[in-house]
Design a protein around this motif. Structure first.
Motif, PDB file in Angstrom:
ATOM      1  N   PRO A 104       0.821  -1.227   0.000  1.00 50.29           N
ATOM      2  CA  PRO A 104       0.000   0.000   0.000  1.00 50.29           C
ATOM      3  C   PRO A 104       0.850   1.270   0.000  1.00 50.29           C
ATOM      4  O   PRO A 104       1.044   1.908   1.020  1.00 50.29           O
ATOM      5  CB  PRO A 104      -0.807  -0.125   1.294  1.00 50.29           C
ATOM      6  N   PRO A 106       2.167   5.018  -0.272  1.00 50.56           N
ATOM      7  CA  PRO A 106       1.498   6.297   0.014  1.00 50.56           C
ATOM      8  C   PRO A 106       1.083   7.053  -1.253  1.00 50.56           C
ATOM      9  O   PRO A 106       0.126   7.834  -1.212  1.00 50.56           O
ATOM     10  CB  PRO A 106       2.546   7.086   0.797  1.00 50.56           C
ATOM     11  N   ILE A 127      -8.519  -6.828   0.559  1.00 55.43           N
ATOM     12  CA  ILE A 127      -8.630  -6.585   2.002  1.00 55.43           C
ATOM     13  C   ILE A 127      -7.268  -6.372   2.679  1.00 55.43           C
ATOM     14  O   ILE A 127      -7.165  -5.658   3.679  1.00 55.43           O
ATOM     15  CB  ILE A 127      -9.420  -7.718   2.698  1.00 55.43           C
ATOM     16  N   GLY A 128      -6.209  -6.939   2.092  1.00 59.71           N
ATOM     17  CA  GLY A 128      -4.894  -6.819   2.697  1.00 59.71           C
ATOM     18  C   GLY A 128      -4.171  -5.526   2.398  1.00 59.71           C
ATOM     19  O   GLY A 128      -3.078  -5.305   2.922  1.00 59.71           O
ATOM     20  N   TRP A 129      -4.739  -4.681   1.545  1.00 59.36           N
ATOM     21  CA  TRP A 129      -3.969  -3.469   1.224  1.00 59.36           C
ATOM     22  C   TRP A 129      -4.803  -2.210   1.005  1.00 59.36           C
ATOM     23  O   TRP A 129      -4.322  -1.105   1.233  1.00 59.36           O
ATOM     24  CB  TRP A 129      -3.075  -3.726   0.011  1.00 59.36           C
ATOM     25  N   PRO A 132      -6.429   0.541   4.540  1.00 63.10           N
ATOM     26  CA  PRO A 132      -5.688   1.660   5.139  1.00 63.10           C
ATOM     27  C   PRO A 132      -5.473   2.825   4.180  1.00 63.10           C
ATOM     28  O   PRO A 132      -5.416   3.979   4.614  1.00 63.10           O
ATOM     29  CB  PRO A 132      -4.345   1.040   5.540  1.00 63.10           C
ATOM     30  N   GLN A 136      -6.715   6.702   4.838  1.00 62.95           N
ATOM     31  CA  GLN A 136      -5.819   7.854   4.881  1.00 62.95           C
ATOM     32  C   GLN A 136      -6.099   8.880   3.793  1.00 62.95           C
ATOM     33  O   GLN A 136      -5.632  10.007   3.883  1.00 62.95           O
ATOM     34  CB  GLN A 136      -4.366   7.380   4.753  1.00 62.95           C
TER      35      GLN A 136
ATOM     36  N   ALA B 433      -5.628  -4.498   7.862  1.00 60.07           N
ATOM     37  CA  ALA B 433      -4.358  -4.437   7.147  1.00 60.07           C
ATOM     38  C   ALA B 433      -3.547  -3.254   7.654  1.00 60.07           C
ATOM     39  O   ALA B 433      -4.109  -2.278   8.143  1.00 60.07           O
ATOM     40  CB  ALA B 433      -4.616  -4.281   5.656  1.00 60.07           C
ATOM     41  N   HIS B 434      -2.222  -3.356   7.545  1.00 61.54           N
ATOM     42  CA  HIS B 434      -1.352  -2.269   7.974  1.00 61.54           C
ATOM     43  C   HIS B 434      -1.106  -1.306   6.832  1.00 61.54           C
ATOM     44  O   HIS B 434      -1.101  -1.701   5.672  1.00 61.54           O
ATOM     45  CB  HIS B 434      -0.015  -2.834   8.448  1.00 61.54           C
ATOM     46  N   SER B 435      -0.852  -0.051   7.191  1.00 58.96           N
ATOM     47  CA  SER B 435      -0.512   0.901   6.145  1.00 58.96           C
ATOM     48  C   SER B 435       0.978   0.747   5.833  1.00 58.96           C
ATOM     49  O   SER B 435       1.683  -0.017   6.489  1.00 58.96           O
ATOM     50  CB  SER B 435      -0.851   2.321   6.569  1.00 58.96           C
ATOM     51  N   PHE B 436       1.464   1.460   4.862  1.00 56.66           N
ATOM     52  CA  PHE B 436       2.835   1.342   4.350  1.00 56.66           C
ATOM     53  C   PHE B 436       3.834   1.445   5.485  1.00 56.66           C
ATOM     54  O   PHE B 436       3.741   2.329   6.312  1.00 56.66           O
ATOM     55  CB  PHE B 436       3.104   2.449   3.324  1.00 56.66           C
TER      56      PHE B 436
END
Lengths: 340, 436
Positions: A104, A106, A127-129, A132, A136, B433-436
């Motif tokens: 993911p 920025p 769902i895994g990326w 988030p 943001q 899920a985690h961010s970058f």
């Protein structure tokens, strides 16, 4: 990051991923025109002015266009077929990467921030990326449930919906197999959803979208008939697959899945599992081993050599292999590779 | 800081009303009715819940009793002396350590807000690591968060321990913000610029009770008389700017951060018959961070992450010896530290990495006189990780730690620690899920 458009239809607006970072700012000063040219250097100044005006206006020109962001390239390609030059399409993931584990970045947030429409593949493939990134981006227009959000998995019937879920079963998808888009017969359903969404968001161009969709649907029908004819020849053949990427296509054409290289979804092969596959393969009758482009093909290669069964690397998305330039050439390539 | 709150509320009002009716009413098939289906069944509204478990086995060449007395002079206190989410610091003891269990909850509250909470559990304690709501319906790339949350200062501060590339916290973050990191009650406003280049600006107004760099503790002498005025209201402001871009398959993320606030920190000044100290003054922490991640292919990468932090604390120190004699002095601390770590996911299930940690400058002047404290306190770490799936992780880490001193008998005496940590970290349930 550009998805090449279909050759049969006119070239569409290219993606602006290569645009310099400051280009967006220039949109705020589109009215700035060059001063009256000096007579001495009139020609060169005029030329410069034209270039400058074009540079300044270029972002303003597509500023009025619907900005569509899609998660995967295949969606961008279908969307381009319908939206043509009236929209600007951009996709996040690379077509040759594992769609389950996209990093993911920025920079994706920046693209989601300005999107008017986000089209996802759904069925928990992202769902895994994606969550988030959306969180943001701070763009309520494209939040799930909002007008500018489209989940394509809602327009098809998913197969292999598990009765119960546990991570004991590996990386399973509770909504069913998410690789529904790798069946050419599902693409028209997706195209129709995209048409409906584009027309709803941009009713001024609804007629244009409808006619482009009509052309696309006609072309797709013709191509589909050709692919279905070729795939029908594979009916009853047995295959081994790395990951359950092509189950929709296999099932529709009566191709039998004898086993997967992965012992469970998302779990790399173990030597014990390979032994089991060897037992299955030693019985004979396996026609192909289907392998994707992003996972290690060591196991497939080993089995292929040992049992003299061809390993076929299939593209799973637009851009996965150079020949899969657009949604049509993707399936041309899949069918071509299966037919070899 | 009050202005920020006020502005946020004013801005929230019109949009909350404007953003109605965005649900599309996707046609759902009626669920086949179970016998247990009550017409008022709410089970589908259960939020995402996950449980995380972290434990380790530690070999250290220093006995527990000695290790617990070590410190990095003027940077940290003794490791045994502070609490971590209300319990012990992880990997503290030789042998088995149950570091923590973490329960997290996440769900949308309504179409406009989302709520996230992480509770931290140990064998005897329950702590709230984070609990906050964030707006999902503000336009123009704005987002407001309020509650208790990890500050967006720098890079690693906002990441939860289970998401770190190494088993332990970096020295400099531990020294300046404590084991919990900069985690405070307050409000945050972030803005993502409408540009192709990722540009994010954030500002936070926080209560500032961190205890390492900031605080609003009452500072009393042994008679119970205040010796410094107490903070009243939020006393910490944080601001940061982050930017990111891609060069081919290389992703660059860089940031600059500042945390400016008041420090009223008390370490037992009011305890009669014991030596204690307190600090009252102003603190500035400035930081710069950079992350470079290069994707070798779909499943492999090499990543570099580095951060530099500088702290300036200026004010008065009060100290109290065993005979209850209190002295005041003017303090000026200028300290810095950094870490740099290189990690690589070299195969779909394996990662390795190396980290360099440094507590660097340590200029502490009392009444204008340099205390001549130790500087350049490094730690070198290496790790190897096996991740059977994204829900389980087993890590082997070695630390050569030259950052700790024995300060019991006058002049600080360096104690080299060799540590081997075998760590297990597992997650079940619906973990986002985690961010970058």
């Amino acid at each position: 990051m550009k998805t090449k458009s279909l050759r049969a239809l006119p070239e569409t607006e290219t993606s602006t991923a290569q645009k310099p970072p400051w280009a967006a700012f220039s949109r705020f000063s589109p009215r700035r025109r060059s001063k009256k040219p000096n007579t001495h250097h009139a020609a060169s100044v005029l030329r410069f002015a034209v270039i400058l005006a074009l540079l300044l206006w270029a972002p303003a020109l597509y500023a009025g266009k619907l900005k569509v962001v899609t998660t995967y390239p295949y969606i961008a390609s279908i969307t381009e077929q319908i939206g043509g030059d009236r929209i600007k399409v951009d996709h996040l993931a690379r077509g040759d990467y594992d769609p389950h584990t996209i990093v993911p970045k920025p920079s994706f947030i920046a693209r989601l921030r300005r999107a008017d429409l986000l089209i996802i593949s759904g069925a928990q493939l992202e769902i895994g990326w994606l969550p988030p990134l959306l969180r943001q981006a701070g763009n309520p227009t494209v939040n799930p449930g909002a007008k500018g959000f489209l989940d394509l998995s809602r327009s098809v019937r998913l197969i292999d919906v598990p009765k119960s879920v546990s991570r004991e079963q590996g990386d399973i998808h509770p909504d069913g197999n998410p690789h529904y888009y790798l069946d050419p017969n599902n693409i028209p359903l997706l195209a129709r959803s995209i048409l409906t969404k584009l027309s709803a968001l941009d009713s001024r161009n609804a007629g244009y979208y409808r006619s482009r969709h009509g052309e696309f649907a006609k072309l797709w029908n013709a191509k589909s008939a050709e692919w279905n004819r070729k795939l029908a020849l594979l009916k009853g053949k047995k295959v081994i697959e790395y990951h359950k990427n092509f189950d929709y296509l296999l099932r529709r054409h009566g191709i039998l899945l004898a086993g997967t290289i992965e012992p469970l979804p998302g779990i790399p092969p173990t030597s014990r599992h390979i032994e089991e596959l060897e037992k299955i393969m030693s019985g004979g009758g396996i026609s192909f081993i289907l392998q994707d482009v992003y996972n290690s093909d060591d196991a497939s290669r080993h089995l292929s050599k040992k049992f003299n069964v061809p390993m076929v690397k299939l593209p799973h998305d637009v851009g996965a292999v150079p020949a899969a330039e657009g949604i049509i050439s993707l399936f041309d390539e899949i069918v071509r590779r299966l037919g070899q | 800081m009050k202005k920020i709150l006020f502005l946020a509320i004013i801005m929230a009002l019109p949009f909350a009303t404007a953003l109605r009716g965005e649900n599309e009413g996707a046609p759902f098939e009626a669920e086949s009715g179970d016998a247990s289906d009550s017409p008022f069944n709410q089970s589908k509204f259960v939020p995402d819940i996950s449980l995380m478990l972290d434990g380790s086995y530690v070999f250290r060449n220093t006995r527990n009793a000695v290790y617990e007395m070590l410190e990095s002079p003027e940077f940290t206190l003794t490791p045994g002396g502070e609490s971590w989410h209300g319990h012990e610091e992880p990997h503290l003891r030789n042998g088995f350590n149950f570091n923590y269990a973490e329960i997290s909850f996440y769900s949308m509250v309504d179409p406009y807000l989302e709520l996230f909470a992480v509770c931290s559990l140990s064998e005897e304690h329950f702590g709230l690591e984070e609990a906050h709501f964030t707006t999902r319906s503000f336009p123009l790339g704005l987002q407001l968060r309020a509650g208790k949350f990890l500050s967006g200062f720098g890079r690693i501060n906002e990441q939860h321990a289970h998401n770190w590339d190494f088993a332990d916290q970096t020295l400099v973050n531990n020294a300046f913000f404590g084991e919990d990191g900069l985690s405070e009650v307050g409000v945050r406003l972030t803005w993502v610029a409408p540009t192709d280049l990722y540009l994010m600006l954030g500002g936070e107004a926080l209560q500032g009770t961190n205890g390492r760099s900031f605080g609003n503790a009452k500072i009393l002498n042994v008679k119970g008389t205040p010796v410094a005025n107490v903070g009243n209201g939020p006393n910490l402001g944080v601001a940061y700017l982050k930017t990111s871009f891609d060069i081919g398959e290389l992703t660059v993320l860089a940031g600059a951060s500042a945390a400016i606030g008041k420090a009223r920190i008390n370490h037992g000044l009011d305890l009669a018959g014991k030596s204690g100290a307190a600090f009252a003054g102003d603190t500035r922490v400035l930081g710069g961070d950079i992350t470079l991640k290069y994707m070798i292919d779909s499943l492999r990468y090499v990543s570099f992450q580095g951060e530099y932090l500088f702290r300036h604390m200026e004010g008065r120190r009060f100290s109290n010896d065993a005979s209850d004699e209190m002295t005041r002095s003017d303090m000026d601390k200028r300290q810095s530290g950094l870490y740099a770590q290189l990690t690589s996911k070299f195969s779909p299930r394996w990662r390795c990495g190396a980290r360099y940690d440094l507590l660097w400058k340590n200029r502490v002047r009392e009444n204008g006189v340099d205390e001549g404290l130790p500087e350049n306190m490094p730690r070198y770490s290496g790790m190897l990780e096996f991740n059977p799936t994204e829900f389980s992780r087993f890590r082997l880490q070695y630390n050569f730690d030259a950052s700790k001193y024995n300060c019991e008998s006058g002049a600080p005496e360096r104690k080299i620690n060799h540590e081997v940590i075998i760590q297990a970290n597992l997650a079940i349930g619906a973990h986002g899920a985690h961010s970058f």
